[in-house]
Design a protein around this motif. Structure first.
Motif, short mmCIF file in Angstrom:
data_model
loop_
_atom_site.label_atom_id
_atom_site.label_comp_id
_atom_site.label_asym_id
_atom_site.label_seq_id
_atom_site.Cartn_x
_atom_site.Cartn_y
_atom_site.Cartn_z
N LEU A 187 0.73 -1.10 -0.07
CA LEU A 187 0.03 0.03 -0.07
C LEU A 187 0.71 1.33 0.08
O LEU A 187 0.21 2.27 -0.56
N ASP A 188 2.03 1.27 0.58
CA ASP A 188 2.89 2.17 0.68
C ASP A 188 3.76 2.61 -0.80
O ASP A 188 4.28 3.71 -0.81
N THR A 189 3.67 1.81 -1.83
CA THR A 189 4.04 2.17 -2.98
C THR A 189 3.33 3.23 -3.61
O THR A 189 2.03 3.38 -3.31
N GLU A 190 3.95 3.76 -4.59
CA GLU A 190 3.39 5.08 -5.33
C GLU A 190 1.97 4.72 -6.16
O GLU A 190 0.99 5.62 -6.05
N ASN A 191 1.71 3.24 -6.57
CA ASN A 191 0.33 3.13 -7.19
C ASN A 191 -0.37 2.20 -6.13
O ASN A 191 -1.13 1.41 -6.78
N LYS A 192 0.12 1.76 -5.02
CA LYS A 192 -0.66 0.79 -4.18
C LYS A 192 -0.67 -0.31 -4.63
O LYS A 192 -1.70 -1.40 -4.56
N GLY A 193 0.32 -1.11 -5.34
CA GLY A 193 0.58 -2.15 -6.03
C GLY A 193 -0.43 -2.38 -7.25
O GLY A 193 -0.40 -3.57 -7.99
N ASP A 194 -1.03 -1.28 -7.80
CA ASP A 194 -1.80 -1.55 -9.04
C ASP A 194 -0.96 -0.83 -10.23
O ASP A 194 -1.42 0.15 -10.73
N ASN A 196 -0.73 -1.59 -13.14
CA ASN A 196 -1.16 -1.32 -14.54
C ASN A 196 -2.53 -0.54 -14.57
O ASN A 196 -3.00 -0.34 -15.74
N GLY A 197 -3.03 0.20 -13.39
CA GLY A 197 -3.88 1.05 -13.30
C GLY A 197 -5.32 0.30 -13.60
O GLY A 197 -6.13 1.08 -13.94
N ASP A 198 -5.44 -0.96 -13.49
CA ASP A 198 -6.72 -1.53 -13.81
C ASP A 198 -7.76 -1.66 -12.69
O ASP A 198 -8.77 -2.25 -12.78
N GLY A 199 -7.36 -1.04 -11.56
CA GLY A 199 -8.18 -0.91 -10.56
C GLY A 199 -8.06 -2.17 -9.71
O GLY A 199 -8.92 -2.15 -8.48
N LYS A 200 -7.07 -3.10 -9.82
CA LYS A 200 -7.21 -4.13 -8.77
C LYS A 200 -5.74 -4.69 -8.71
O LYS A 200 -4.94 -4.38 -9.67
N ILE A 201 -5.47 -5.29 -7.53
CA ILE A 201 -4.10 -5.80 -7.43
C ILE A 201 -3.90 -7.19 -7.59
O ILE A 201 -4.71 -7.96 -7.04
N SER A 202 -3.24 -7.65 -8.66
CA SER A 202 -3.27 -8.89 -9.08
C SER A 202 -1.73 -9.58 -8.53
O SER A 202 -0.65 -9.09 -8.87
N GLU A 234 -6.90 -9.54 -6.85
CA GLU A 234 -7.17 -10.71 -7.61
C GLU A 234 -5.84 -11.62 -7.65
O GLU A 234 -4.62 -11.49 -7.64
N GLU A 235 -6.37 -12.93 -6.93
CA GLU A 235 -5.23 -14.02 -6.61
C GLU A 235 -4.99 -14.88 -7.97
O GLU A 235 -5.87 -15.75 -8.46
N LEU A 236 -4.09 -14.74 -8.28
CA LEU A 236 -3.71 -15.37 -9.67
C LEU A 236 -3.27 -16.81 -9.31
O LEU A 236 -3.53 -17.54 -9.99
#
Ligand code: GAL
Length: 363
Positions: A187-194, A196-202, A234-236
């Motif tokens: 969460l502390d990263t610049e894009n909170k783990g997202d 590719n900006g698709d609205g979810k953290i894969s 999203e858990e791959l």
């Protein structure tokens, strides 16, 4: 960062400070300063807790004049437990104890034999890192029947299981905390783990031995930290890597081949698997902190170097030194006659988040 709660929790039996429980070795300890390892950093400590601490310290000093200690490690071939074992050895030998370490080789039957042998040798105390958490009942019954003061480490039994024996303590960490911290690192990263900006953290999850609560809680709470912060996840993939570097490498390699750029975060329940995963990430031409994030737990030396070099997003200190000190302090309190009430038998040492900003403090 080190807990001294355990001392406050010790129900010290005032009449039992004699050395009889300690079984008669007479070497002088090289050092008898446990208090120096637990700095006065708990301003909120209550007077009663201080009194209990003083008495426990006195008990510890009385017991510190040597004795035979048996230590059972679930397997020597585990990176974090090797650091922990070395810390235990240094502290115990520094205090004048004669210590024997046994390698359980990840085999509970083998470890049961080792415990029985230690009992036959009439060791003064045992420190046990169980192979199987599910074997806790049997281990506790065995040490209770033999009347040996015992500290369990690293693999936590339930409070109900420990309640069976009042000369038994668990020293470890609350694995939920480390999982939460891993999520926070993302969460502390610049894009909170997202990325590719698709609205979810894969993400992919490389799990330790799932029989172990450390693996269960780190898996659960790392993701929970993300969802609690309102992120979609999203858990791959989720696979067991059994705390092992090679398995971490294999799992990451396969997942990178299968999911490619879809993977934004690689959660590893420990650093050794993260180091393996890093090898796969680099072999796949990916760059941590640019197109993928990678977090572990333990703060192994190798992981600290990778955090400093920007090849790991972060890790979480699993304080081997603090836990080893806590285990020895608890053992000495037991040797000094302390008993522990049900519900007060777990002593926790805090985890600490490690990022590029503070990594130098840990190296
Ligand atoms: C964990 C540690 C792992 C592994 C495991 C063994 O606390 O993070 O690296 O050593 O204990 O039970």
């Amino acid at each position: 960062m080190r807990s001294k709660r355990f001392i406050a929790m010790a129900m010290v039996s005032m009449m039992a400070l004699s050395m009889t429980a300690c079984g008669g070795k007479t070497e002088e300890p090289a050092t008898t300063e446990p208090a120096a390892e637990t700095p006065a950093e708990t301003p909120d400590a209550e007077p009663a807790a201080d009194a209990a601490e003083d008495t426990a310290d006195a008990a510890a000093d009385a017991a510190g004049a040597g004795g035979n200690i048996g230590v059972c490690i679930y397997k020597f071939d585990d990176a974090f437990m090797t650091t922990y074992r070395n810390a235990l050895q240094e502290i115990l030998e520094g205090k004048g104890y004669t210590v024997t370490f046994m390698d359980g080789k990840n085999d509970q039957a083998e470890q049961n034999n080792q415990i029985n042998n230690f009992i036959a040798q009439e060791v003064d105390a045992l420190i046990i890192n169980p192979v199987m958490t599910s074997a806790a009942d049997q281990i506790i019954t065995t040490v209770k029947d033999a009347g040996i003061p015992t500290v369990l480490i690293n693999r936590e039994p339930t409070a109900e299981q420990m309640a069976a024996y009042d000369k038994l303590v668990y020293v470890g960490c609350d694995a939920r905390q480390s999982g939460t911290m891993q999520g926070e690192l993302i969460l502390d990263t610049e894009n909170k783990g997202d990325i590719n900006g698709d609205g979810k953290i894969s993400y992919i999850m490389i799990q330790g031995d799932p029989e172990n609560v450390d693996a269960q809680y780190r898996t659960e709470f790392s993701v929970k930290a993300l969802t609690d912060a309102g992120m979609e996840v999203e858990e791959l993939d989720l696979q067991r890597g059994d705390w092992d570097r090679n398995k971490g490498q294999e799992i990451a390699q396969n997942d990178l081949a299968k999911f490619g750029d879809e993977i934004e975060v690689v959660f590893c329940n420990n650093d050794d698997m993260a180091i393996g995963a890093l090898q796969a990430i680099q072999a796949a031409g990916r760059k941590v902190n640019e197109d993928i994030y990678l977090v572990g737990v333990d703060a192994l030396d190798a992981a600290l170097n990778e955090v400093a070099n920007g090849n790991m997003t972060g890790t979480v200190l699993n304080d081997a030194q603090g836990q080893a000190q806590g285990a020895v302090d608890a053992m000495e309190a037991l040797l000094g006659g302390a008993t522990y009430a049900s519900g007060e038998q777990s002593i926790y040492v805090d985890y600490v988040k490690v990022t590029p900003e503070n990594v130098a403090d840990f190296q």
